[in-house]
Scaffold this active site. Sequence first.
Site, PDB file in Angstrom:
ATOM      1  N   HIS A   1       0.834  -1.193   0.000  1.00  0.00           N
ATOM      2  CA  HIS A   1       0.000   0.000   0.000  1.00  0.00           C
ATOM      3  C   HIS A   1       0.873   1.248   0.000  1.00  0.00           C
ATOM      4  O   HIS A   1       2.080   1.180   0.184  1.00  0.00           O
ATOM      5  CB  HIS A   1      -0.936   0.003   1.217  1.00  0.00           C
ATOM      6  CG  HIS A   1      -0.227  -0.149   2.522  1.00  0.00           C
ATOM      7  ND1 HIS A   1       0.278  -1.355   2.958  1.00  0.00           N
ATOM      8  CD2 HIS A   1       0.091   0.759   3.485  1.00  0.00           C
ATOM      9  CE1 HIS A   1       0.853  -1.200   4.131  1.00  0.00           C
ATOM     10  NE2 HIS A   1       0.772   0.071   4.470  1.00  0.00           N
TER      11      HIS A   1
ATOM     12  N   LEU B   1     -10.212  -8.157  -0.736  1.00  0.00           N
ATOM     13  CA  LEU B   1     -10.606  -9.222   0.177  1.00  0.00           C
ATOM     14  C   LEU B   1     -10.639  -8.716   1.619  1.00  0.00           C
ATOM     15  O   LEU B   1      -9.905  -7.806   1.985  1.00  0.00           O
ATOM     16  CB  LEU B   1      -9.611 -10.394   0.102  1.00  0.00           C
ATOM     17  CG  LEU B   1      -9.447 -11.095  -1.244  1.00  0.00           C
ATOM     18  CD1 LEU B   1      -8.295 -12.093  -1.167  1.00  0.00           C
ATOM     19  CD2 LEU B   1     -10.738 -11.790  -1.657  1.00  0.00           C
ATOM     20  N   ASP B   2     -11.482  -9.363   2.439  1.00  0.00           N
ATOM     21  CA  ASP B   2     -11.499  -9.137   3.881  1.00  0.00           C
ATOM     22  C   ASP B   2     -10.796 -10.320   4.529  1.00  0.00           C
ATOM     23  O   ASP B   2     -11.333 -11.425   4.592  1.00  0.00           O
ATOM     24  CB  ASP B   2     -12.942  -9.042   4.380  1.00  0.00           C
ATOM     25  CG  ASP B   2     -13.024  -8.767   5.871  1.00  0.00           C
ATOM     26  OD1 ASP B   2     -11.978  -8.832   6.551  1.00  0.00           O
ATOM     27  OD2 ASP B   2     -14.138  -8.492   6.363  1.00  0.00           O
ATOM     28  N   MET B   3      -9.584 -10.107   5.009  1.00  0.00           N
ATOM     29  CA  MET B   3      -8.776 -11.207   5.517  1.00  0.00           C
ATOM     30  C   MET B   3      -9.249 -11.727   6.873  1.00  0.00           C
ATOM     31  O   MET B   3      -8.701 -12.694   7.393  1.00  0.00           O
ATOM     32  CB  MET B   3      -7.305 -10.787   5.600  1.00  0.00           C
ATOM     33  CG  MET B   3      -6.639 -10.642   4.251  1.00  0.00           C
ATOM     34  SD  MET B   3      -6.691 -12.177   3.292  1.00  0.00           S
ATOM     35  CE  MET B   3      -6.084 -11.571   1.715  1.00  0.00           C
TER      36      MET B   3
ATOM     37  N   ASN C   1       4.399  -4.829   2.533  1.00  0.00           N
ATOM     38  CA  ASN C   1       5.056  -3.749   3.277  1.00  0.00           C
ATOM     39  C   ASN C   1       4.283  -3.402   4.551  1.00  0.00           C
ATOM     40  O   ASN C   1       4.146  -2.241   4.926  1.00  0.00           O
ATOM     41  CB  ASN C   1       5.293  -2.511   2.404  1.00  0.00           C
ATOM     42  CG  ASN C   1       4.007  -1.825   1.957  1.00  0.00           C
ATOM     43  OD1 ASN C   1       2.931  -2.422   1.958  1.00  0.00           O
ATOM     44  ND2 ASN C   1       4.111  -0.571   1.551  1.00  0.00           N
TER      45      ASN C   1
ATOM     46  N   TYR D   1       7.837   6.938   7.694  1.00  0.00           N
ATOM     47  CA  TYR D   1       7.426   7.509   6.417  1.00  0.00           C
ATOM     48  C   TYR D   1       8.667   8.133   5.788  1.00  0.00           C
ATOM     49  O   TYR D   1       9.698   8.315   6.448  1.00  0.00           O
ATOM     50  CB  TYR D   1       6.319   8.553   6.597  1.00  0.00           C
ATOM     51  CG  TYR D   1       4.961   7.949   6.855  1.00  0.00           C
ATOM     52  CD1 TYR D   1       4.169   7.502   5.804  1.00  0.00           C
ATOM     53  CD2 TYR D   1       4.482   7.812   8.152  1.00  0.00           C
ATOM     54  CE1 TYR D   1       2.923   6.939   6.028  1.00  0.00           C
ATOM     55  CE2 TYR D   1       3.238   7.247   8.392  1.00  0.00           C
ATOM     56  CZ  TYR D   1       2.464   6.812   7.328  1.00  0.00           C
ATOM     57  OH  TYR D   1       1.239   6.244   7.550  1.00  0.00           O
TER      58      TYR D   1
ATOM     59  N   ASP E   1      11.005   6.561  -0.651  1.00  0.00           N
ATOM     60  CA  ASP E   1       9.997   5.578  -1.057  1.00  0.00           C
ATOM     61  C   ASP E   1      10.360   4.940  -2.397  1.00  0.00           C
ATOM     62  O   ASP E   1      10.245   3.717  -2.577  1.00  0.00           O
ATOM     63  CB  ASP E   1       8.624   6.242  -1.174  1.00  0.00           C
ATOM     64  CG  ASP E   1       7.926   6.387   0.167  1.00  0.00           C
ATOM     65  OD1 ASP E   1       8.087   5.487   1.013  1.00  0.00           O
ATOM     66  OD2 ASP E   1       7.220   7.380   0.361  1.00  0.00           O
TER      67      ASP E   1
END
Length: 412
Positions: free
Chosen positions: A18, A78-80, A102, A142, A172
Amino acid sequence: MQADRGPLAGLTVIDWTHVLAGPFVGYQLGLLGADVIRVERADGDDMIRAKAADPALARLGLGEAFIAQNAGKRSIALDMRDARSRQAMEALIARADVLLENFRPGKLAKLGFDPARLIERHPKLVVCSVTGFGQNSDKRAYDHVVQAASGLMAANADADGRPQRIGFPLVDYAVGQQAAMAVLAALLRRSRAAEAGESRARGEWVQVSMMGAALTLMAPAFAAPLVSGIEPPRSRSTAFSGNPLSGTFPAGEGYLAIVCNSANQGEALLRALAQAAAAPEEATALAQAARAGEVERTQQILGSVLSRKSVGDWVALLDAAGVPVSAALPPIEAARSVAHEWPDVSLDLPGKTLQTKVPGIGFKSTEMLTTQLRTPPRRGQQTREVLAQAGMDASSIEAMLREGAASEPSTD
């Protein structure tokens, strides 16, 4: 391999990442031909999907930064927390070559997908984990934080010594490229084992951190104190070499960056300035100050001379003289200079179709690298087809969609 296919064609990558760094890894592999399946939450968009300058793109979950690094991928949502979703994920991983993640250290194991267990069960699998500070640190990270922790901000300090962030998420993307290299190294190791007829006992887990990637970028800044114990003086007003004839200067209609790292380049610059804009006494003073290493005096005179012509004029003159020079271009102008080489994608928006370019792989080859990319996906756009590929029947897929264990874009 067919001539019209990328070098990673036939490989399947599960992109369970993400925001920016992780998805950029998957994008690099997808540009090279891998089938990249982006795994997303069934009940919410990645932050980068919703962040958009264009409200129409934001409503579709197609923020500009998302588009720039997710073309070519497929998306499954999906809902894990649901056992069926976890079962589907297990089936996808069993068929995959690479799993990218990540999450914070330990989170994947809590979801039931411990990388150490996965590589034991699937000997051909490469798991790539991208973290902020490594697998042994739970510190939140971050790009901005890692720029500070790595010394990058201090190395980029302003004239008053205040550390400054590089103005875009450099770390990043640096860790994204380093992770892609790590994955390719692991895939090469796997391929060589197969060629040698070796039976692998387990797959490979490669671990990449933002801090590690930032420090590799910073090597020139810490090389001298690390090796010799000597901290050389730094000046933001010159190039890394410290040559006083190097720097960034205002000129007509913009800024000019000049680098003279050799004596020949410095002499070429002095001759060009004397011929084009500097008065004789000014040219003499500039040459004397530069040869004496007087940075402030050199750059004061140099800035005065350069202000008398436009950036475009100076670039033409100094290019012809063999002096390394460039206008300090806005990002969009720099991108436009190479965008003709980048892939095209189409976005179906309400009432219109938007044609746009997305960043390419960044290098060239005598062989095919990138083929036509599919449109950046809506969240869950390929949920049905990917679940079917994982071995689920149509009625089970419908039930998962109906009950919220999986999702797909609305047709409204």
